[in-house]
Design an enzyme around this catalytic site. Structure first.
Site, PDB file in Angstrom:
ATOM      1  N   HIS A   1      75.610  31.943  36.590  1.00 58.02           N
ATOM      2  CA  HIS A   1      76.085  32.927  37.561  1.00 58.02           C
ATOM      3  C   HIS A   1      77.297  33.698  37.046  1.00 58.02           C
ATOM      4  O   HIS A   1      78.079  34.202  37.851  1.00 58.02           O
ATOM      5  CB  HIS A   1      76.440  32.237  38.879  1.00 58.02           C
ATOM      6  CG  HIS A   1      75.253  31.699  39.621  1.00 58.02           C
ATOM      7  ND1 HIS A   1      74.216  32.492  40.055  1.00 58.02           N
ATOM      8  CD2 HIS A   1      74.942  30.434  40.007  1.00 58.02           C
ATOM      9  CE1 HIS A   1      73.309  31.744  40.672  1.00 58.02           C
ATOM     10  NE2 HIS A   1      73.723  30.494  40.658  1.00 58.02           N
TER      11      HIS A   1
ATOM     12  N   ARG B   1      77.302  25.179  31.516  1.00 58.18           N
ATOM     13  CA  ARG B   1      76.063  25.229  32.295  1.00 58.18           C
ATOM     14  C   ARG B   1      75.192  26.336  31.724  1.00 58.18           C
ATOM     15  O   ARG B   1      75.563  27.512  31.746  1.00 58.18           O
ATOM     16  CB  ARG B   1      76.325  25.478  33.772  1.00 58.18           C
ATOM     17  CG  ARG B   1      75.007  25.501  34.566  1.00 58.18           C
ATOM     18  CD  ARG B   1      75.192  25.391  36.059  1.00 58.18           C
ATOM     19  NE  ARG B   1      75.783  26.593  36.637  1.00 58.18           N
ATOM     20  CZ  ARG B   1      75.889  26.794  37.963  1.00 58.18           C
ATOM     21  NH1 ARG B   1      75.473  25.860  38.809  1.00 58.18           N
ATOM     22  NH2 ARG B   1      76.434  27.899  38.426  1.00 58.18           N
TER      23      ARG B   1
ATOM     24  N   ASP C   1      74.570  24.110  19.371  1.00 58.87           N
ATOM     25  CA  ASP C   1      75.018  24.501  18.038  1.00 58.87           C
ATOM     26  C   ASP C   1      76.348  25.244  18.067  1.00 58.87           C
ATOM     27  O   ASP C   1      77.078  25.259  17.070  1.00 58.87           O
ATOM     28  CB  ASP C   1      73.953  25.352  17.339  1.00 58.87           C
ATOM     29  CG  ASP C   1      72.831  24.522  16.732  1.00 58.87           C
ATOM     30  OD1 ASP C   1      72.955  23.284  16.705  1.00 58.87           O
ATOM     31  OD2 ASP C   1      71.826  25.110  16.292  1.00 58.87           O
TER      32      ASP C   1
ATOM     33  N   GLU D   1      69.234  20.854  43.253  1.00 60.89           N
ATOM     34  CA  GLU D   1      69.564  21.933  44.184  1.00 60.89           C
ATOM     35  C   GLU D   1      68.441  22.225  45.168  1.00 60.89           C
ATOM     36  O   GLU D   1      68.484  23.244  45.860  1.00 60.89           O
ATOM     37  CB  GLU D   1      69.895  23.199  43.394  1.00 60.89           C
ATOM     38  CG  GLU D   1      71.004  23.009  42.359  1.00 60.89           C
ATOM     39  CD  GLU D   1      71.269  24.248  41.553  1.00 60.89           C
ATOM     40  OE1 GLU D   1      71.992  25.122  42.056  1.00 60.89           O
ATOM     41  OE2 GLU D   1      70.741  24.347  40.422  1.00 60.89           O
TER      42      GLU D   1
ATOM     43  N   ASP E   1      72.784  26.090  46.824  1.00 60.55           N
ATOM     44  CA  ASP E   1      71.357  26.370  46.724  1.00 60.55           C
ATOM     45  C   ASP E   1      70.546  25.399  47.574  1.00 60.55           C
ATOM     46  O   ASP E   1      69.484  25.762  48.093  1.00 60.55           O
ATOM     47  CB  ASP E   1      70.909  26.323  45.260  1.00 60.55           C
ATOM     48  CG  ASP E   1      71.189  27.621  44.539  1.00 60.55           C
ATOM     49  OD1 ASP E   1      70.655  28.663  44.965  1.00 60.55           O
ATOM     50  OD2 ASP E   1      71.942  27.605  43.561  1.00 60.55           O
TER      51      ASP E   1
END
Length: 268
Positions: free
Chosen positions: A50, A75, A89, A154, A180
């Site tokens: 988000h 996230r 990575d 969620e 959510d």
């Protein structure tokens, strides 16, 4: 000279004698990330779901927080193998994957974050910050020790499957997203509604029964402490954008008078 990596969120939770409190970094700014990292919070979440973040900005924020005693978590926007590989990575040692509702999804995430034979993470450590360009001795063999994987529940299906998701090999913990979840229940913007918090507690019960740490997003201080009493081991208790918005509104209100209506704010 071999380089030692920081401890993971999995290790920090195992060693902690109290819940760990975190701050959400959503602005995409390395400067703000560093300010949050130096605040005294236990962990920070660099968000790609988000927030206006790509690989380059996440890398800049990982650099910005690396000088502080704080545990960064990234996230990812989706549990997709290539994205997980790329973020690992970059040197992210802790990932959170949103919208995981089944143990099958959880297993796919866990496999994407680990090298074969258990997983299917692509091997590029010699070229990547993850192993500090092969300066971390034994990184490939000990890759799972350097990475912790958390998934986010969620949905109501996720709540129902909470224990099975938490028991998935390679999943180190579960984070519950009330916003959510509230939307999925037809209660958009009402994440502290009693029906929503009841489902959060149901997810808590499933995760703790599996012996894994459970976390939650809770910006309301009273709700946050209620979740702590109910077993939350790690929490997000504020976000950079929200702190800036509310702080600047308070400043304007003090000197000018604010037009903002407190009741109009929903979501996070």
């Amino acid at each position: 000279m071999p380089i030692r990596l920081s401890r993971t969120l999995r290790d920090a939770l195992a060693e902690a004698g109290r819940p760990l409190y975190g701050g959400w970094i959503t602005t995409g700014s390395p400067v703000v990330a560093e300010i949050m990292a130096g605040s005294g919070l236990d962990w920070v979440l660099i968000d790609m779901e988000h927030a206006p973040n790509g690989l380059e900005s996440v890398l800049a924020q990982l650099y910005a927080v690396s000088g502080y005693e704080v545990t960064p978590v990234v996230r990812v926007p989706i549990g997709e193998t290539v994205i997980i590989k790329q973020v690992l990575d970059l040197g992210a040692q802790n990932i959170l994957v949103p919208m995981v509702s089944t143990p099958e999804q959880a297993r796919a995430v866990a496999e994407a974050a680990q090298y074969p034979p258990f997983g299917r993470r692509g091997v590029g450590s010699a070229l990547a910050r993850s192993a500090r360009w092969n300066r971390v001795e034994g990184y490939l063999a000990d890759g799972a020790d350097h990475v912790s994987v958390f998934v986010q529940i969620e949905t109501l299906d996720g709540v129902a499957n909470a224990r099975a998701i938490a028991e998935t090999p390679g999943v180190d913990g579960v984070f519950v997203g009330p916003s959510d979840l509230a939307a999925a229940m037809g209660l958009l913007g009402m994440q502290t509604h009693p029906d929503v918090t009841a489902q959060v507690r149901r997810a808590f019960a499933g995760v703790t029964a599996a012996g894994k740490p459970v976390g939650v997003n809770a910006f309301d201080p009273n709700q946050a402490m209620a979740y702590v009493r109910e077993g939350a081991a790690f929490l997000l208790v504020g976000a950079d954008a929200a702190l800036l918005a509310r702080g600047s509104e308070a400043l304007a209100d003090r000197f000018i008078g604010s037009p903002h209506d407190e009741t109009s704010r929903g979501g996070y």
